[in-house]
Write an enzyme that holds these catalytic residues in place. Structure first.
Site: not given
Length: 545
Positions: A51, A82-84, A86
């Site tokens: 993030y 990607s991180d969720c 982000a």
């Protein structure tokens, strides 16, 4: 497998959507990148970008971290996810403010190498193509690694030809998997203190099991977990292992993180009539963890208060009292904590982390001596929060076993056993080597106690003549050996040139001539470890010409 979170991602948890981690090239390549590079070298399938920003660039839009390092320098062949949500941080009011809208966020991430978006930002790629912000050719290029992953999973094969479809549901929580869960829990439990009380006999008249985590399933779980009908708590494990004519009594005694509303105490006084009291205390996912998971945390999952909740300590003081009966503390948690008072009060201290579905059985078998504890701390336990630099400071100065000069409560690599070990006959195959050459260092490790046990032999390297600031110690090898009472084994480590390299201020790995201290030990080789009961280490000097 997925390697995450790339990179320099440690918090603060609440600020991660806007935080900018500033890190030197030396720290980046010496500390933060090596684990990811090792995973890429073993062909990890995917990498999840973090993030936060690192050195001013969002991790999911960093040309340097993604294009230059991950894909360029390391030659990563998998996909980046990607991180969720982000990518939403690129343009949200509480995010980085890198771009002004969803279309620009999607284009920026795609151009810098993010193949897959966990979230909704990539829905804007349709409009991005229509407005010529990105090309269909670029989307095709970034889609290819995802298709390759799906091919590997057999998602385009006929159902009957996909071996994954033949895996029956019965493997979930199977006996084989529970055995593995038990082994993982048992091997990870760390004995921090033992005044000779452990192991316990299982036929004492009365065991008193208390504390907020004694019967807690949450104490078995970290963040991200599965559940099943047989989550074995500490209370259940202990009860299942005592002799049939022994009595086990239980009381939670206190809540997890606040004083009891009802001041009437029927619990602590019972310890005086028990043969031994086992106090299960510490942390759970309600106090530490990801920001939305830690519902009892005033710091959104971070541990800005280094202490165990005061109500738990107060209860432990009452349990100990002045009756003279022994008290064992069993701790749960996923991070270091202030254990100074716990160490002083308890006769024995065990750190179980979050041990999972078989945690209760694993703990009980160690308490009653079916197994000898052999876990080692993979992190340093400072004595207090004051021993650590500010949380937002990502410099490694003063952090971890490699750069911490202050004496910790428990050092890295530390852990006791029911037996004792002696290191002897240190031998260095070649005390003087040239660049490009390797050598071997070895010793004999002997079980000098009464119990069969594993010893975790650790190899540390210290550069004594470096041109830049280097770690006090660097762990370069680990071997786990099982020894019966009186048995000894020779342990050999191969010393290769890369073990002697340093990282300079530019982030380059270089090999310098000079002397290196090689140490074989069962813990970080410090005076503090010896004070706590670790075996005496062996050291020798290797010269590189």
């Amino acid at each position: 497998a997925c390697a995450k979170h790339y990179v320099v991602h440690s918090g603060p948890e609440k600020l991660r959507h806007e935080f900018n981690a500033i890190v030197s090239q030396k720290d980046l390549y010496e500390t933060y990148l090596p684990a990811f590079e090792s995973l890429v070298n073993t062909e990890v399938e995917s990498v999840m970008c973090a993030y936060n920003r690192t050195n001013d660039e969002p991790c999911c839009a960093s040309n340097y971290l993604l294009s230059e390092v991950l894909f360029g320098k390391w030659g990563f062949k998998g996909h980046v996810v990607s991180d969720c949500w982000a990518l939403t941080d690129f343009y949200s009011d509480i995010g980085h403010g890198t771009v002004s809208n969803q279309i620009e966020a999607a284009a920026l991430a795609l151009e810098n190498g993010v193949n897959l978006n966990c979230g909704i930002t990539y829905t804007a790629l349709v409009e991005a193509v229509k407005t010529s912000r990105v090309s269909e050719a670029l989307i095709d290029e970034k889609l290819k690694p995802l298709i390759k992953t799906r091919f590997k999973l057999g998602m385009f094969d006929p159902k009957e030809n996909n071996p994954y479809n033949a895996i029956p549901f019965e493997v979930v929580d199977s006996e084989e998997n529970r055995t593995l869960a038990y082994e993982a829990a048992a091997k990870s439990i760390v004995l921090l203190k033992n005044n000779g009380l452990l192991p316990l006999k299982n036929n004492l008249n009365r065991y008193y099991v208390v504390g907020p985590n004694a019967a807690s399933i949450d104490a078995l779980l970290g963040n991200y977990y599965g559940v099943n009908p047989n989550m074995v708590t500490f209370l259940e494990g202990i009860t299942s292992r005592v002799a049939i004519n022994s009595q086990v009594q239980y009381s939670p005694g206190t809540t997890l993180d606040r004083k009891n509303i009802n001041p009437v105490d029927w619990s602590s006084g019972e310890a005086a009539s028990a043969d031994v009291t086992i106090v299960a205390m510490g942390l759970t996912r309600h106090i530490e963890g990801e920001e939305g998971e830690s519902i009892s945390s005033p710091y959104f999952g971070d541990r800005l208060d280094y202490n165990i909740p005061e109500n738990q300590l107060e209860y432990l003081r009452k349990i100990k009292g002045n009756h003279g009966k022994p008290v064992i503390v069993v701790l749960t948690g996923g991070c270091p904590m202030n254990l100074t008072e716990v160490h002083e009060i308890a006769d024995a201290v065990l750190f179980t982390w979050y041990p999972g579905e078989e945690g209760g059985n694993a703990l009980a078998d160690i308490l009653f001596g079916k197994l000898s504890p052999a876990g080692r701390l993979p992190i340093t336990f400072p004595k207090s929060l004051e021993q650590l630099p500010p949380y937002e400071d990502y410099s490694m100065e003063g952090r971890t076993y490699r750069y911490m000069t202050k004496e910790p409560m428990y050092p890295f690599g530390y852990g006791l056993s029911y037996t004792s070990f002696a290191y002897s006959d240190l031998s260095l195959l070649s005390a003087n080597i040239k660049k490009g050459q390797s050598t071997e260092v070895s010793c004999i490790v002997k079980n000098t106690g009464k119990y069969e046990s594993r010893e975790i032999v650790q190899l540390y390297v210290t550069d004594k003549q470096a041109s830049v600031n280097v770690p006090l110690f660097s762990l370069k090898g680990i071997q786990s050996i099982s020894l019966k009472p009186g048995e000894g084994k020779k342990v050999v480590f191969n010393i290769t040139p890369d073990m002697l390299e340093l990282i300079n201020e530019q982030g380059d790995a270089i090999l310098e001539e000079g002397d290196f201290t090689l140490t074989l030990s069962g813990s970080l080789p410090t005076e503090r470890a010896l004070e706590l009961g670790a075996a005496k280490p062996l050291s020798t000097i290797l010269s590189l010409k």
